[in-house]
Scaffold this motif. Structure first.
Motif, PDB file in Angstrom:
ATOM      1  N   ASP A  97       0.813  -1.208   0.000  1.00  4.10           N
ATOM      2  CA  ASP A  97       0.000   0.000   0.000  1.00  4.10           C
ATOM      3  C   ASP A  97       0.856   1.272   0.000  1.00  4.10           C
ATOM      4  OD1 ASP A  97      -1.842   2.011   0.419  1.00  4.10           O
ATOM      5  OD2 ASP A  97      -2.915   0.941   2.007  1.00  4.10           O
ATOM      6  N   VAL A  98       0.923   1.941  -1.153  1.00  3.27           N
ATOM      7  CA  VAL A  98       1.724   3.170  -1.253  1.00  3.27           C
ATOM      8  C   VAL A  98       1.073   4.323  -0.501  1.00  3.27           C
ATOM      9  CG1 VAL A  98       2.857   2.536  -3.412  1.00  3.27           C
ATOM     10  CG2 VAL A  98       0.755   3.851  -3.494  1.00  3.27           C
ATOM     11  N   VAL A  99      -0.241   4.302  -0.392  1.00  2.00           N
ATOM     12  CA  VAL A  99      -0.934   5.349   0.362  1.00  2.00           C
ATOM     13  C   VAL A  99      -0.495   5.297   1.820  1.00  2.00           C
ATOM     14  CG1 VAL A  99      -3.201   6.105   1.188  1.00  2.00           C
ATOM     15  CG2 VAL A  99      -2.894   5.466  -1.222  1.00  2.00           C
ATOM     16  N   GLU A 100      -0.491   4.109   2.391  1.00  2.74           N
ATOM     17  CA  GLU A 100      -0.052   3.943   3.773  1.00  2.74           C
ATOM     18  C   GLU A 100       1.419   4.346   3.925  1.00  2.74           C
ATOM     19  OE1 GLU A 100      -0.391   3.617   7.629  1.00  2.74           O
ATOM     20  OE2 GLU A 100      -2.105   3.285   6.305  1.00  2.74           O
ATOM     21  N   ALA A 101       2.240   3.989   2.948  1.00  2.00           N
ATOM     22  CA  ALA A 101       3.666   4.343   2.996  1.00  2.00           C
ATOM     23  C   ALA A 101       3.846   5.855   3.007  1.00  2.00           C
ATOM     24  CB  ALA A 101       4.400   3.725   1.814  1.00  2.00           C
ATOM     25  N   VAL A 102       3.083   6.575   2.203  1.00  6.97           N
ATOM     26  CA  VAL A 102       3.204   8.036   2.163  1.00  6.97           C
ATOM     27  C   VAL A 102       2.701   8.650   3.460  1.00  6.97           C
ATOM     28  CG1 VAL A 102       2.335  10.124   1.038  1.00  6.97           C
ATOM     29  CG2 VAL A 102       3.199   8.244  -0.331  1.00  6.97           C
ATOM     30  N   LEU A 103       1.627   8.123   3.996  1.00  4.22           N
ATOM     31  CA  LEU A 103       1.138   8.638   5.275  1.00  4.22           C
ATOM     32  C   LEU A 103       2.199   8.486   6.361  1.00  4.22           C
ATOM     33  CD1 LEU A 103      -2.550   7.365   5.164  1.00  4.22           C
ATOM     34  CD2 LEU A 103      -1.758   9.751   5.007  1.00  4.22           C
ATOM     35  N   ARG A 104       2.898   7.350   6.373  1.00  3.81           N
ATOM     36  CA  ARG A 104       3.985   7.149   7.347  1.00  3.81           C
ATOM     37  C   ARG A 104       5.120   8.134   7.098  1.00  3.81           C
ATOM     38  NH1 ARG A 104       3.120   1.754   6.214  1.00  3.81           N
ATOM     39  NH2 ARG A 104       5.032   1.662   5.018  1.00  3.81           N
ATOM     40  N   LEU A 105       5.504   8.314   5.844  1.00  4.78           N
ATOM     41  CA  LEU A 105       6.593   9.243   5.511  1.00  4.78           C
ATOM     42  C   LEU A 105       6.245  10.671   5.919  1.00  4.78           C
ATOM     43  CD1 LEU A 105       7.687   7.994   1.979  1.00  4.78           C
ATOM     44  CD2 LEU A 105       9.068   7.967   4.065  1.00  4.78           C
ATOM     45  N   LYS A 106       5.009  11.065   5.723  1.00  2.80           N
ATOM     46  CA  LYS A 106       4.592  12.428   6.069  1.00  2.80           C
ATOM     47  C   LYS A 106       4.648  12.688   7.568  1.00  2.80           C
ATOM     48  CE  LYS A 106       1.729  14.174   2.468  1.00  2.80           C
ATOM     49  NZ  LYS A 106       0.530  14.950   2.335  1.00  2.80           N
ATOM     50  N   GLU A 107       4.581  11.636   8.368  1.00  2.00           N
ATOM     51  CA  GLU A 107       4.665  11.805   9.818  1.00  2.00           C
ATOM     52  C   GLU A 107       6.088  12.093  10.289  1.00  2.00           C
ATOM     53  OE1 GLU A 107       2.977   8.306  11.560  1.00  2.00           O
ATOM     54  OE2 GLU A 107       0.937   8.850  10.987  1.00  2.00           O
ATOM     55  N   LEU A 108       7.070  11.743   9.481  1.00  2.00           N
ATOM     56  CA  LEU A 108       8.464  11.958   9.850  1.00  2.00           C
ATOM     57  C   LEU A 108       8.823  13.429   9.718  1.00  2.00           C
ATOM     58  CD1 LEU A 108      10.079   8.971   7.924  1.00  2.00           C
ATOM     59  CD2 LEU A 108       9.460   9.055  10.337  1.00  2.00           C
ATOM     60  N   LEU A 109       9.655  13.889  10.609  1.00  2.08           N
ATOM     61  CA  LEU A 109      10.138  15.259  10.499  1.00  2.08           C
ATOM     62  C   LEU A 109      11.112  15.347   9.341  1.00  2.08           C
ATOM     63  CD1 LEU A 109      10.760  16.089  14.241  1.00  2.08           C
ATOM     64  CD2 LEU A 109       8.839  16.784  12.820  1.00  2.08           C
ATOM     65  N   GLY A 110      11.128  16.438   8.680  1.00  2.00           N
ATOM     66  CA  GLY A 110      12.048  16.646   7.578  1.00  2.00           C
ATOM     67  C   GLY A 110      11.568  17.780   6.695  1.00  2.00           C
ATOM     68  N   ARG A 111      12.319  18.016   5.629  1.00  2.00           N
ATOM     69  CA  ARG A 111      11.975  19.105   4.724  1.00  2.00           C
ATOM     70  C   ARG A 111      10.819  18.741   3.814  1.00  2.00           C
ATOM     71  NH1 ARG A 111      17.447  18.897   4.370  1.00  2.00           N
ATOM     72  NH2 ARG A 111      17.389  18.168   2.233  1.00  2.00           N
ATOM     73  N   GLY A 112      10.631  17.463   3.537  1.00  2.51           N
ATOM     74  CA  GLY A 112       9.517  17.076   2.681  1.00  2.51           C
ATOM     75  C   GLY A 112       9.866  15.924   1.771  1.00  2.51           C
ATOM     76  N   ILE A 113       8.871  15.535   0.998  1.00  9.34           N
ATOM     77  CA  ILE A 113       8.982  14.421   0.064  1.00  9.34           C
ATOM     78  C   ILE A 113       8.845  14.978  -1.339  1.00  9.34           C
ATOM     79  CG2 ILE A 113       7.966  12.240  -0.683  1.00  9.34           C
ATOM     80  CD1 ILE A 113       6.609  12.176   2.159  1.00  9.34           C
TER      81      ILE A 113
END
Length: 181
Positions: A97-113
């Motif tokens: 599930d790429v949607v779930e993967a992006v939701l997890r990535l967005k929770e991480l601190l950082g400059r962005g995706i």
């Protein structure tokens, strides 16, 4: 994404990079700390922009391409694929599930995706997971090739918040989704 006037996104269909657009994309990479690609885009980018084992960039690269590669090469990459067995080049492989993967990535601190590709952006746009769209529109009508955001399904409304012209005639356009009430 680089795109032609008729929505084509394939570099072989009339979108060769020039020094201006390469400088723009180099600066754009600096805005994020993670690159998120599907398998095809990852393999294309790796083939073009990964530092060779010799440590020396190829002679065919001009200064703008070397600058782009110097920024991209060490960046974290996340690759969505059901067929790749492994991904290196500072990459993490995502299956399922790429949607779930992006939701997890967005929770991480950082400059962005930073997102790239043809099919993956359509999936994420359909789920409302793209916060900003950046199109570098080339004054070319390709007439054929893959088209950006084909298959999104429901309409995605965007609001222009930045537009600028490069001397080559290329237009940079930035949009944000319009929220529906």
């Amino acid at each position: 994404m680089n795109v032609t006037l008729d929505g084509c996104v394939h570099h072989e269909e009339g979108l060769p990079p020039d020094a201006e657009s390469m400088a723009f994309w180099t600066d754009e990479l600096r805005r994020s700390d993670t690159l998120f690609y599907g398998r095809v885009t990852y393999e294309v980018m790796e083939g073009a922009w990964r530092r060779p084992q010799s440590g020396e960039w190829p002679d065919w690269m001009d200064a703008s391409e070397v600058a782009f590669a110097e920024v991209m090469d060490p960046m974290r990459k996340v690759v969505a694929s059901g067929t790749l067995l492994e991904a290196d080049w500072n990459a993490e492989l995502v299956r399922g599930d790429v949607v779930e993967a992006v939701l997890r990535l967005k929770e991480l601190l950082g400059r962005g995706i930073s997102l790239g590709g043809v099919r993956l952006p359509a999936v994420l746009a359909a789920h409302g997971l793209i916060d900003e769209y950046t199109f570098v529109v080339h004054p070319v009508v390709a007439g054929r090739g893959p088209r950006l955001l084909d298959g999104v399904g429901d309409e995605v409304r965007l609001r222009l918040f930045e537009r600028r012209e490069l001397p080559s005639g290329v237009s940079v356009q930035r949009y944000r989704p319009v929220t529906r009430d």
